[in-house]
Design an enzyme around this catalytic site. Sequence first.
Site, mmCIF file in Angstrom:
data_model
loop_
_atom_site.group_PDB
_atom_site.id
_atom_site.type_symbol
_atom_site.label_atom_id
_atom_site.label_comp_id
_atom_site.label_asym_id
_atom_site.label_seq_id
_atom_site.Cartn_x
_atom_site.Cartn_y
_atom_site.Cartn_z
ATOM 1 C CB SER A 43 -1.271 0.114 1.249
ATOM 2 O OG SER A 43 -0.436 -0.098 2.472
ATOM 3 C CE LYS A 71 32.613 -5.629 -4.790
ATOM 4 N NZ LYS A 71 33.146 -6.882 -5.184
ATOM 5 C CG ASP A 91 35.105 -9.872 -3.437
ATOM 6 O OD1 ASP A 91 34.024 -10.554 -3.058
ATOM 7 O OD2 ASP A 91 34.685 -8.563 -4.377
ATOM 8 C CB ALA A 113 36.225 -9.643 -10.525
ATOM 9 C CB THR A 126 39.094 -2.474 -23.103
ATOM 10 O OG1 THR A 126 37.846 -2.631 -23.428
ATOM 11 C CG2 THR A 126 39.584 -1.283 -23.624
ATOM 12 C CE1 TYR A 170 27.857 -14.492 -7.634
ATOM 13 C CE2 TYR A 170 25.535 -15.566 -7.275
ATOM 14 C CZ TYR A 170 26.378 -14.399 -7.091
ATOM 15 O OH TYR A 170 25.952 -13.340 -6.678
#
Length: 488
Positions: A189, A275, A312, A342, A364, A431
């Site tokens: 709502s 990050k 990571d 990453a 690139t 993943y």
Amino acid sequence: MEAAKAAGADLAEVRVDLLDDDERVRWAQLVTEKTLPVVVTNRASWEGGKGVLDETERLSVLVEAEQLGAEYIDVELKAASVYRELRNATGAARNAKLILSHHNFERPLSKEELARVQERMISEGADVSKIAMAATSALDNALVFDALLNATVPTVVLAMGEFGQVSRILAPKYGSFLTFASVGVGRESAPGQVVIEKLTDTYRFRSLTPETPVYGVIGNPVSHSMSPALHNAAMKEAGVDGVYVPLKVGQDIPAFIRSMVSYGFAGFSVTIPGKVVAMDAMDTIDSVANKIGAMNTVVKQADGQLKGYNTDWVAAISAIEDGLKPDLLSEKRVVCIGAGGAARGLAFGALERGASHVLVVNRTVAKAQALATELGPARASAVSLDDFNESDAAFDILMNTTSVGMHPSVDDTPVRSERLLHKPLVFDAVYNPLKTRLLREASAAGCTTVSGLEMFVRQAAEQFRFWFEGVEVPVKLMRQVVVDSLES
Ligand code: NAP
């Protein structure tokens, strides 16, 4: 109402103005035959409601609701005196508790405005004061928490929309009189409402107290993050007090982190786009995270200082090392496909663990060269993705850190399958799906494969270890939660 009751609601709100025309006559029946205590609301169109009645008819519904046994009625602050006069004129008794409400769907109220509105509500006789305001930044939650902590009567303050969703989830921590939840997806709502089962099961709303430490994932977008499901399930399993919430942020990440820590937040996961900028909010940064130039974990230490870590890289590298057993990364030739965030973690991590050489391969090529330069010319070099696929130089480990192959583009792969015939270990940061085309082709070629699921679960497990020192991390459960959500 039955659905709300079955899902564990304490109160049901009857929004008369939201009922369809043919249902509208039934509102009174909903009240007389209620199976839960009710709040009856007939929101004015001038305050975001959908009602079609004129003002006297609209407020008369609430006078009648009081007589029919509603436990609470919600009247807009601006209509409080008109409502009181109307009720007095009809001679109706005051049977229900009065929630005086104020809504702003455009912007948050300032601290001063919030205080002023709350004072007026009290002077107008509110049993409960309720303010709902649009959040335009994650920092607006601080206004909500402050207003709740300083309240002198039962109070509800909510920040609407995705930026403010955490104010709904954490209502018990800051002493809110209630929170609103929806009975199903699409049945909200107001913007930002959480489905009731998610509130009670995932966020363990019933067990939140003022002392409950809060953790959360900072990012944008975060609505599809699997981290809340994973960390909340893990906290429940481990029997630790804590809740983990999605925190959508804008530009103000360092200020937001600092602010939330002063309201009882004890740790954060940080994802895209935070990050790098989150590092500005840290008192200290772990040395490897510093080298990588990115962090994904904030830990509030015993002395109150904030330390940034990057879990990571440890996650991915430890998963790769498990795949290599009994060998280790030492003296291995590593190919890193990708040169983004990453890739930085994995490439630095591989060198940290003794790899002899990292070849950075990227679409690139300039970005690959820049990363290779940072890694150090003695142990790193760069090549374009096309040239890598054309060459036949051997390597020991291949790590894909690009999004190529990710759902929905599941038939894509960054690497020609012929490049895998000498059986290197192949890791894929993607993943979703669990078995990417790259991993399927690597398995077919006889390679050992390591999935991005391992990286995701282990980076979370490492965060949990930092936040709850000495507590056994339910890693198996974490993995299962992710697999279940991917499969559903
Ligand atoms: P990022 O900083 O944006 O970097 C993306 C990289 O992918 C760049 O090198 C980019 O190349 C390359 N790329 C993108 N699309 C491409 C295409 N169509 N063909 C070839 N190369 C392409 O992103 P990130 O943060 O590093 O994340 C990369 C991936 O890792 C994502 O899929 C993410 O989900 C995954 N990840 C997984 C985990 C985990 O726990 N499993 C953790 C972090 C990240 P250009 O430089 O040429 O653009």
